[in-house]
Structure formats: C-alpha cells, structure tokens
Scaffold this motif. Structure first.
Motif, PDB file in Angstrom:
ATOM      1  N   LEU A  33       0.851  -1.188   0.000  1.00  0.00           N
ATOM      2  CA  LEU A  33       0.000   0.000   0.000  1.00  0.00           C
ATOM      3  C   LEU A  33       0.886   1.237   0.000  1.00  0.00           C
ATOM      4  N   GLY A  34       0.731   2.091  -1.002  1.00  0.00           N
ATOM      5  CA  GLY A  34       1.600   3.249  -1.140  1.00  0.00           C
ATOM      6  C   GLY A  34       1.367   4.301  -0.071  1.00  0.00           C
ATOM      7  N   VAL A  35       2.448   4.853   0.470  1.00  0.00           N
ATOM      8  CA  VAL A  35       2.373   5.971   1.411  1.00  0.00           C
ATOM      9  C   VAL A  35       2.300   7.275   0.618  1.00  0.00           C
ATOM     10  N   ASN A  36       3.189   7.426  -0.342  1.00  0.00           N
ATOM     11  CA  ASN A  36       3.085   8.540  -1.283  1.00  0.00           C
ATOM     12  C   ASN A  36       3.753   8.102  -2.569  1.00  0.00           C
ATOM     13  N   ASN A  37       3.290   8.620  -3.673  1.00  0.00           N
ATOM     14  CA  ASN A  37       3.978   8.343  -4.929  1.00  0.00           C
ATOM     15  C   ASN A  37       3.757   9.497  -5.893  1.00  0.00           C
ATOM     16  N   PHE A  55       3.369  15.097 -10.883  1.00  0.00           N
ATOM     17  CA  PHE A  55       2.000  14.662 -10.695  1.00  0.00           C
ATOM     18  C   PHE A  55       1.894  13.959  -9.341  1.00  0.00           C
ATOM     19  N   ASP A  56       1.046  14.451  -8.452  1.00  0.00           N
ATOM     20  CA  ASP A  56       0.755  13.741  -7.208  1.00  0.00           C
ATOM     21  C   ASP A  56      -0.313  12.697  -7.507  1.00  0.00           C
ATOM     22  N   MET A  57      -0.015  11.457  -7.148  1.00  0.00           N
ATOM     23  CA  MET A  57      -0.893  10.351  -7.499  1.00  0.00           C
ATOM     24  C   MET A  57      -1.705   9.882  -6.298  1.00  0.00           C
ATOM     25  N   GLU A  58      -2.840   9.264  -6.597  1.00  0.00           N
ATOM     26  CA  GLU A  58      -3.622   8.631  -5.543  1.00  0.00           C
ATOM     27  C   GLU A  58      -2.851   7.441  -4.964  1.00  0.00           C
ATOM     28  N   MET A  59      -3.228   7.033  -3.754  1.00  0.00           N
ATOM     29  CA  MET A  59      -2.531   5.946  -3.074  1.00  0.00           C
ATOM     30  C   MET A  59      -2.617   4.653  -3.886  1.00  0.00           C
ATOM     31  N   PRO A  60      -1.475   4.095  -4.322  1.00  0.00           N
ATOM     32  CA  PRO A  60      -1.499   2.888  -5.144  1.00  0.00           C
ATOM     33  C   PRO A  60      -1.499   1.612  -4.301  1.00  0.00           C
ATOM     34  N   VAL A  61      -1.950   0.538  -4.918  1.00  0.00           N
ATOM     35  CA  VAL A  61      -1.915  -0.796  -4.312  1.00  0.00           C
ATOM     36  C   VAL A  61      -1.104  -1.697  -5.230  1.00  0.00           C
ATOM     37  N   SER A  62      -0.306  -2.582  -4.658  1.00  0.00           N
ATOM     38  CA  SER A  62       0.516  -3.474  -5.471  1.00  0.00           C
ATOM     39  C   SER A  62       0.477  -4.894  -4.921  1.00  0.00           C
ATOM     40  N   LEU A  63       0.729  -5.849  -5.809  1.00  0.00           N
ATOM     41  CA  LEU A  63       0.830  -7.260  -5.459  1.00  0.00           C
ATOM     42  C   LEU A  63       2.192  -7.753  -5.904  1.00  0.00           C
ATOM     43  N   GLY A  64       2.830  -8.597  -5.092  1.00  0.00           N
ATOM     44  CA  GLY A  64       4.160  -9.043  -5.463  1.00  0.00           C
ATOM     45  C   GLY A  64       4.498 -10.410  -4.915  1.00  0.00           C
ATOM     46  N   ALA A  65       5.565 -10.976  -5.482  1.00  0.00           N
ATOM     47  CA  ALA A  65       6.093 -12.253  -5.005  1.00  0.00           C
ATOM     48  C   ALA A  65       7.605 -12.232  -5.155  1.00  0.00           C
ATOM     49  N   GLU A  66       8.299 -12.807  -4.185  1.00  0.00           N
ATOM     50  CA  GLU A  66       9.758 -12.887  -4.224  1.00  0.00           C
ATOM     51  C   GLU A  66      10.198 -14.298  -3.871  1.00  0.00           C
TER      52      GLU A  66
END
Length: 206
Positions: A33-37, A55-66
């Motif tokens: 969950l993005g704090v700022n981007n 450009f100030d962006m809305e809070m992004p959401v991401s999915l990942g795997a490592e």
C-alpha cells in the motif's frame, strides 16, 4: 501486461524447486500500500529549456512475489516481481494521468536475527531490475501513451514477525521514457515514477 505478469510468476514457480534442491529457499507473497507516490515528467526536450512537472498520485496498491535463496545465515539473494495497480493523478488541471508499473528485479537481503518472542529478524532490501510502465491520459478522447521500459531501483528495511509475517518499508524509482509521437507535442519525454510503499506479506520455506 497482465498476461506477461502471469508468465513471469509461472516461470519463477517452475525454477524454484531447482534452487531449493541446492540450498534454503523461501517465498514471500506481498500486498503493498503506497504511502506517497509521484510521477515526475521532464519535458526539457520541448523547444528551449522546457520544464519539469510533478503529478501527485492517488494511493497505489501493489501485489508481489519474491523467491529468495539463502547464501548464508544472514544473506539471501533472489528474484521478485511487483505489479502495481493503476493509480490516478489527483490534479485535473494539467494532463490528468492514470499510471501503473510492473517491475521485475533481482534482490539482495542482508539480515540480522533477533532474540525475541515476536520479532525473528530485521533486514535491509536492495533491488535492481526492469520497470515496465503503463500510462494513459485520464480524459475522454485522449491519445494513448507509449511507454518504454526502463531501470527499476528499490531499497528499504523490513522485519520478520514469528518467522512468517513480513513488514517492509520500500522506496522505489522507475525511470521510463514516453515515446515520440505518442502525444502532442511530438517529442520524447523522460518520466520518473517514485513510490514509498508499506508491504505486508507471508513468508514460507520450500
């Protein structure tokens, strides 16, 4: 792009057993969950000195795997993929954007064990790889935007709770290029996508 993400995840899952046969292997599944981007557009190529725009962006959401391979007790290396869902720019005054990235990277993780009933370890994170951007002008009838892949960098700090829950704070940057001819004016434009993200995930061994 979603098909490419699925192919990368499938390929990583297929090679994981080969790594596991040689040493300790772990998998981290993450929700971020993005704090700022922000998206920084360097439009200096436009006749004369040009200008930069943020450009100030809305809070992004991401999915990942490592997938990490333990070289030593306190050092692991691995591969990761992160799919950032599209987020919109907050301001509608200048070229409202919708932007997302898919990042594929190599990672290194030095780790220190903690003698605690709750926290198992604390670690640093270093990532370098390929950023594949998606962008469009969020307006009716706007032209499509062609984004070149670029360099992805990430660094941060994290902790493991009860040897299975991971919590991380990661700062990342994707350096991309908006291709000539994809919008008006017809010039290349450097684009930097930066994000600060809180990741929460589950770690399990293979």
């Amino acid at each position: 792009m979603k098909k490419l993400l699925a192919v990368v995840l499938l390929a990583a899952a297929m090679v994981a057993p080969a790594f596991a046969a040689k040493g300790d292997m772990s998998v981290n599944a993450k929700l971020g969950l993005g704090v700022n981007n922000n998206v920084f557009a360097d439009i200096s190529a436009i006749g004369g000195p040009g200008f930069d725009y943020k450009f100030d962006m809305e809070m992004p959401v991401s999915l990942g795997a490592e997938f990490f391979y333990g070289l030593m007790d306190n050092l692991s290396v691995g591969l990761g993929v992160n799919y950032g869902l599209d987020s919109k720019s907050k301001s509608k005054d200048f070229m409202p954007l919708k932007v997302g990235t898919t990042n594929i990277y190599a990672a290194i993780k030095p780790e220190a064990k903690i003698d605690s009933n709750i926290f198992s370890s604390i670690y640093l994170i270093g990532q370098i790889g390929l950023a594949m951007g998606r962008a469009e002008i969020d307006a009716s009838g706007a032209p499509s935007l062609d984004i070149k892949s670029g360099l992805y960098l990430g660094f941060g700090i994290g902790t493991t709770i009860m040897d299975c829950i991971i919590v991380e704070l990661v700062c990342s940057s994707a350096n991309l290029t908006l291709e000539k001819g994809s919008m008006f004016p017809p010039v290349d434009m450097d684009v930097q996508y930066t994000a600060t993200t809180i990741n929460v995930g589950y770690k399990f061994a293979l």
